[in-house]
Scaffold this motif. Structure first.
Motif, PDB file in Angstrom:
ATOM      1  N   ALA A  54      -6.829  -0.311 -52.871  1.00  0.00           N
ATOM      2  CA  ALA A  54      -5.543  -0.220 -53.258  1.00  0.00           C
ATOM      3  C   ALA A  54      -4.659   0.473 -52.596  1.00  0.00           C
ATOM      4  O   ALA A  54      -5.151   1.732 -51.837  1.00  0.00           O
ATOM      5  N   PRO A  55      -3.329   0.290 -52.624  1.00  0.00           N
ATOM      6  CA  PRO A  55      -2.252   1.489 -51.874  1.00  0.00           C
ATOM      7  C   PRO A  55      -2.479   2.747 -52.500  1.00  0.00           C
ATOM      8  O   PRO A  55      -2.928   2.788 -53.837  1.00  0.00           O
ATOM      9  N   VAL A  56      -2.348   3.687 -51.587  1.00  0.00           N
ATOM     10  CA  VAL A  56      -2.516   5.174 -52.118  1.00  0.00           C
ATOM     11  C   VAL A  56      -1.597   5.563 -53.226  1.00  0.00           C
ATOM     12  O   VAL A  56      -1.752   6.305 -54.062  1.00  0.00           O
ATOM     13  N   SER A  57      -0.473   4.864 -53.365  1.00  0.00           N
ATOM     14  CA  SER A  57       0.564   5.098 -54.373  1.00  0.00           C
ATOM     15  C   SER A  57       0.020   4.374 -55.771  1.00  0.00           C
ATOM     16  O   SER A  57       0.273   4.973 -56.681  1.00  0.00           O
ATOM     17  N   ASP A  58      -0.854   3.389 -55.655  1.00  0.00           N
ATOM     18  CA  ASP A  58      -1.415   3.068 -56.845  1.00  0.00           C
ATOM     19  C   ASP A  58      -2.580   4.100 -57.359  1.00  0.00           C
ATOM     20  O   ASP A  58      -2.726   4.296 -58.435  1.00  0.00           O
ATOM     21  N   TYR A  59      -3.395   4.677 -56.377  1.00  0.00           N
ATOM     22  CA  TYR A  59      -4.096   5.736 -56.831  1.00  0.00           C
ATOM     23  C   TYR A  59      -3.450   6.951 -57.437  1.00  0.00           C
ATOM     24  O   TYR A  59      -3.860   7.555 -58.539  1.00  0.00           O
ATOM     25  N   ALA A  60      -2.354   7.271 -56.925  1.00  0.00           N
ATOM     26  CA  ALA A  60      -1.401   8.037 -57.614  1.00  0.00           C
ATOM     27  C   ALA A  60      -0.968   7.770 -58.851  1.00  0.00           C
ATOM     28  O   ALA A  60      -0.956   8.669 -59.677  1.00  0.00           O
ATOM     29  N   ARG A  61      -0.516   6.534 -59.192  1.00  0.00           N
ATOM     30  CA  ARG A  61      -0.213   6.090 -60.435  1.00  0.00           C
ATOM     31  C   ARG A  61      -1.337   6.142 -61.296  1.00  0.00           C
ATOM     32  O   ARG A  61      -1.459   6.876 -62.657  1.00  0.00           O
ATOM     33  N   HIS A  62      -2.682   5.895 -60.691  1.00  0.00           N
ATOM     34  CA  HIS A  62      -3.844   6.226 -61.643  1.00  0.00           C
ATOM     35  C   HIS A  62      -4.042   7.391 -62.156  1.00  0.00           C
ATOM     36  O   HIS A  62      -4.632   7.555 -63.287  1.00  0.00           O
ATOM     37  N   LEU A  63      -3.912   8.368 -61.342  1.00  0.00           N
ATOM     38  CA  LEU A  63      -4.061   9.842 -61.691  1.00  0.00           C
ATOM     39  C   LEU A  63      -3.272  10.272 -62.785  1.00  0.00           C
ATOM     40  O   LEU A  63      -3.626  11.125 -63.557  1.00  0.00           O
ATOM     41  N   TRP A  64      -2.100   9.821 -62.922  1.00  0.00           N
ATOM     42  CA  TRP A  64      -1.199  10.310 -63.704  1.00  0.00           C
ATOM     43  C   TRP A  64      -0.927   9.214 -64.935  1.00  0.00           C
ATOM     44  O   TRP A  64      -0.066   9.176 -65.563  1.00  0.00           O
ATOM     45  N   ARG A  65      -2.114   8.661 -65.425  1.00  0.00           N
ATOM     46  CA  ARG A  65      -2.192   7.715 -66.322  1.00  0.00           C
ATOM     47  C   ARG A  65      -2.557   8.476 -67.638  1.00  0.00           C
ATOM     48  O   ARG A  65      -2.562   9.669 -67.755  1.00  0.00           O
ATOM     49  N   GLU A  79      17.183  17.196 -70.756  1.00  0.00           N
ATOM     50  CA  GLU A  79      16.442  16.705 -69.858  1.00  0.00           C
ATOM     51  C   GLU A  79      14.836  17.471 -70.196  1.00  0.00           C
ATOM     52  O   GLU A  79      13.653  17.018 -69.954  1.00  0.00           O
ATOM     53  N   ILE A  80      14.973  18.744 -70.752  1.00  0.00           N
ATOM     54  CA  ILE A  80      13.781  19.466 -71.195  1.00  0.00           C
ATOM     55  C   ILE A  80      12.707  18.522 -72.229  1.00  0.00           C
ATOM     56  O   ILE A  80      11.581  18.158 -72.070  1.00  0.00           O
ATOM     57  N   GLY A  81      13.509  18.088 -73.262  1.00  0.00           N
ATOM     58  CA  GLY A  81      12.839  17.439 -74.176  1.00  0.00           C
ATOM     59  C   GLY A  81      12.191  15.838 -73.690  1.00  0.00           C
ATOM     60  O   GLY A  81      11.116  15.600 -74.180  1.00  0.00           O
ATOM     61  N   LYS A  82      12.903  15.339 -72.599  1.00  0.00           N
ATOM     62  CA  LYS A  82      12.419  14.243 -72.000  1.00  0.00           C
ATOM     63  C   LYS A  82      11.147  14.319 -71.353  1.00  0.00           C
ATOM     64  O   LYS A  82      10.080  13.894 -71.474  1.00  0.00           O
ATOM     65  N   ALA A  83      11.029  15.450 -70.460  1.00  0.00           N
ATOM     66  CA  ALA A  83      10.171  15.982 -69.601  1.00  0.00           C
ATOM     67  C   ALA A  83       8.749  16.321 -70.478  1.00  0.00           C
ATOM     68  O   ALA A  83       7.704  16.043 -69.972  1.00  0.00           O
ATOM     69  N   LEU A  84       9.190  17.147 -71.675  1.00  0.00           N
ATOM     70  CA  LEU A  84       8.012  17.364 -72.632  1.00  0.00           C
ATOM     71  C   LEU A  84       7.372  16.076 -73.277  1.00  0.00           C
ATOM     72  O   LEU A  84       6.231  16.086 -73.449  1.00  0.00           O
ATOM     73  N   ASP A  85       8.161  15.513 -73.677  1.00  0.00           N
ATOM     74  CA  ASP A  85       7.595  14.061 -74.261  1.00  0.00           C
ATOM     75  C   ASP A  85       6.893  13.218 -73.408  1.00  0.00           C
ATOM     76  O   ASP A  85       5.858  12.675 -73.671  1.00  0.00           O
ATOM     77  N   GLU A  86       7.475  13.174 -71.813  1.00  0.00           N
ATOM     78  CA  GLU A  86       6.420  12.385 -70.980  1.00  0.00           C
ATOM     79  C   GLU A  86       5.080  13.395 -70.607  1.00  0.00           C
ATOM     80  O   GLU A  86       4.071  12.608 -70.655  1.00  0.00           O
ATOM     81  N   PHE A  87       5.206  14.413 -70.738  1.00  0.00           N
ATOM     82  CA  PHE A  87       3.909  15.447 -70.514  1.00  0.00           C
ATOM     83  C   PHE A  87       2.976  15.214 -71.686  1.00  0.00           C
ATOM     84  O   PHE A  87       1.716  15.136 -71.648  1.00  0.00           O
ATOM     85  N   GLU A  88       3.637  14.928 -72.927  1.00  0.00           N
ATOM     86  CA  GLU A  88       2.606  14.973 -74.105  1.00  0.00           C
ATOM     87  C   GLU A  88       1.887  13.442 -73.810  1.00  0.00           C
ATOM     88  O   GLU A  88       0.670  13.479 -74.381  1.00  0.00           O
ATOM     89  N   HIS A  89       2.263  12.491 -73.150  1.00  0.00           N
ATOM     90  CA  HIS A  89       1.877  11.098 -73.155  1.00  0.00           C
ATOM     91  C   HIS A  89       0.820  11.126 -71.977  1.00  0.00           C
ATOM     92  O   HIS A  89      -0.173  10.615 -71.793  1.00  0.00           O
ATOM     93  N   ARG A  90       1.407  11.935 -70.539  1.00  0.00           N
ATOM     94  CA  ARG A  90       0.745  11.800 -69.435  1.00  0.00           C
ATOM     95  C   ARG A  90       0.692  13.272 -69.182  1.00  0.00           C
ATOM     96  O   ARG A  90       1.355  13.801 -68.211  1.00  0.00           O
ATOM     97  N   PRO A  91      -0.161  14.068 -69.707  1.00  0.00           N
ATOM     98  CA  PRO A  91      -0.555  15.592 -69.371  1.00  0.00           C
ATOM     99  C   PRO A  91      -1.158  15.724 -68.154  1.00  0.00           C
ATOM    100  O   PRO A  91      -2.342  15.488 -68.147  1.00  0.00           O
ATOM    101  N   VAL A  92      -0.572  15.980 -66.967  1.00  0.00           N
ATOM    102  CA  VAL A  92      -1.260  16.004 -65.695  1.00  0.00           C
ATOM    103  C   VAL A  92      -0.598  17.065 -64.911  1.00  0.00           C
ATOM    104  O   VAL A  92       0.703  17.407 -65.017  1.00  0.00           O
TER     105      VAL A  92
END
Length: 461
Positions: free
Chosen positions: A36-47, A80-93
């Motif tokens: 797969a493209p390495v960008s897909d690998y990166a997407r996979h890591l941030w699942r 922006e802080i609220g959005k970033a933290l909510d994203e992190f809750e779902h994809r904590p990487v």
């Protein structure tokens, strides 16, 4: 009978066999994304990652969220802080493994790029990068945070004498300012417009520490390389881990307080650490200090635990801090102590159930830290039994030098459009496969630690 030829390339089986002895989760990532493209690998890591379920994991995630919120408050608006933290809750990487270096360092740049790809491919507004700051300003000759790599030469970034560079640590050296004269000389010699102007914009600033300077400058560089602001890197370091550790120590009933300060529990923890250190994978462990690093005279110091105190060995006039909860908490808040890697990964990743993306040594020692914590838990305590069940799933991944360009960052940037460097690289890495960027896992094959693990496995067989 005619043989059937399978044209689909597969990863080298012998390398996967070695990795699987310690990191089967990394092997699964490689197998799933090999072509797969390495960008897909990166997407996979941030699942996505499963939400914490046990009491200690929920508490650790809450503490981590609070210290991250404080960090975001320095660089973002409230919404922006609220959005970033909510994203992190779902994809904590967290992209880890980065040393405290300017992004002109090739390995640092390539690792940050992979993290940026993962964030963008998942539509994240921000992503977190842990940069270790306990390294000295010069590690070996003209290498380290005090040096700027311009491809064909090295520039003394802060104008410190080399006797100072090798005696001061990035997290404590300061105040510092940029070496304006040396940077301007670079501009006379080469086309450096894609990074030099950004650095020179801060030529009159005074930064509290070298780590503060490098964090700010790296943020400025990324902003100039991606004017669209597709995903913002948020740089965190050992000092944020110290804040999180101090929060854990506020509660004498927290898991870390029990493990460190109840004699029987600490004895069990130390026995677990000794067992993994003496095992077949012990060479992966970084064990240079006892639980914490000390900071004195702008230098990180090794500490040993003796007679109930953390002290500098063979330094009667050095640091001496009682190994007691309140004293350690205050020393962390005062900047006298930093947690070692074991405690750092406990508070930033293993306990709060966060995926960490790091290098070939890190994928080994994070597993060993994970095993150590499991061995130290008391399954007669319900919440620790729940945590042990949760820890059956490990969240770690390989991300350092997956992208491993062999030319300098200056050369990589030379042909790219100003203001859209990262978006242009995104298009490129959507066309290059994981197998191509890793050169069929050549880096793993050549890694001394993994090679020895493979040799040991052959002998055992």
């Amino acid at each position: 009978m005619t043989a059937v030829f399978d044209p689909t390339p597969t990863p080298p089986a012998e390398i996967l066999a070695v990795l699987s002895r310690l990191c089967p989760e990394v092997v699964r990532d490689i197998e799933q994304n090999w072509n797969a493209p390495v960008s897909d690998y990166a997407r996979h890591l941030w699942r996505p990652v499963a939400t914490p379920a046990s009491g200690p994991a929920i508490a650790a995630r809450s503490i981590l969220r609070e210290v991250l919120q404080q960090r975001l408050g320095m660089i973002m608006l409230a919404e922006e802080i609220g959005k970033a933290l909510d994203e992190f809750e779902h994809r904590p990487v967290i992209q880890s493994g980065l040393h405290c270096l300017l992004l002109m360092d090739r390995i640092t740049f390539d690792a940050l790029l992979l993290a940026w790809l993962g964030a963008v491919e998942n539509g994240l507004s921000a992503f977190f990068c842990f940069m270790g700051t306990t390294m000295t300003m010069e590690t070996i000759g003209r290498e380290g945070p005090g040096w700027l790599d311009v491809g064909d030469d090295k520039v003394n970034l802060f104008g410190m004498g080399r006797h100072k560079l090798c005696r001061k640590s990035a997290c404590a050296a300061g105040p510092v300012s940029l070496n304006k004269r040396a940077l301007e000389a670079v501009g006379d010699e080469t086309d450096a417009s894609r990074w030099l102007d950004t650095l020179l914009a801060s030529q009159d600033k005074v930064f509290g520490t070298a780590a503060d300077a490098l964090t700010a400058l790296n943020g400025d560089l990324v902003a100039s390389w991606d004017l669209s602001g597709m995903a913002l890197p948020v740089f965190i370091d050992d000092r944020l881990a110290a804040s999180a550790m101090a929060r854990h120590l506020e509660d004498d009933g927290s898991l870390l307080s029990r493990l460190l300060f109840e004699p029987a529990r600490r004895q069990r923890l130390e026995r677990a650490l000794e067992e993994v250190a003496s095992g077949p994978f012990g060479r992966f462990l970084p064990n240079a200090t006892d639980y914490f690093w000390g900071i004195r005279e702008q230098r990180v110091r090794k500490l040993v635990l003796e007679n109930g105190h953390l002290i500098e060995p063979d330094r009667p006039d050095g640091l001496s801090i009682p190994f007691e909860r309140q004293h350690l908490k205050q020393a962390l808040l005062d900047g006298l102590l930093l947690p070692n890697l074991f405690l750092t990964f406990l508070v930033l990743a293993i306990l709060p159930r966060v995926r960490v993306v790091g290098g070939l040594r890190q994928i080994g020692y994070v597993v060993l830290f994970h095993q150590t914590l499991l061995a130290a838990l008391d399954e007669n305590v319900p919440e620790e039994r729940d945590l042990a069940a949760e820890l059956q799933v490990r969240e770690s991944a390989w991300g350092m030098r997956v992208i491993d360009e062999k030319i300098s960052v200056r050369e990589q940037l030379a042909g790219l459009p100003e203001g859209a460097l990262f978006p242009d690289l995104l298009r490129q890495y959507r066309l290059r496969t994981f197998a191509e960027t890793t050169d069929d896992l050549k880096l793993v094959r050549e890694n001394a630690r993994w090679r020895k693990i493979g040799q040991a496995g052959i002998k055992a067989t």
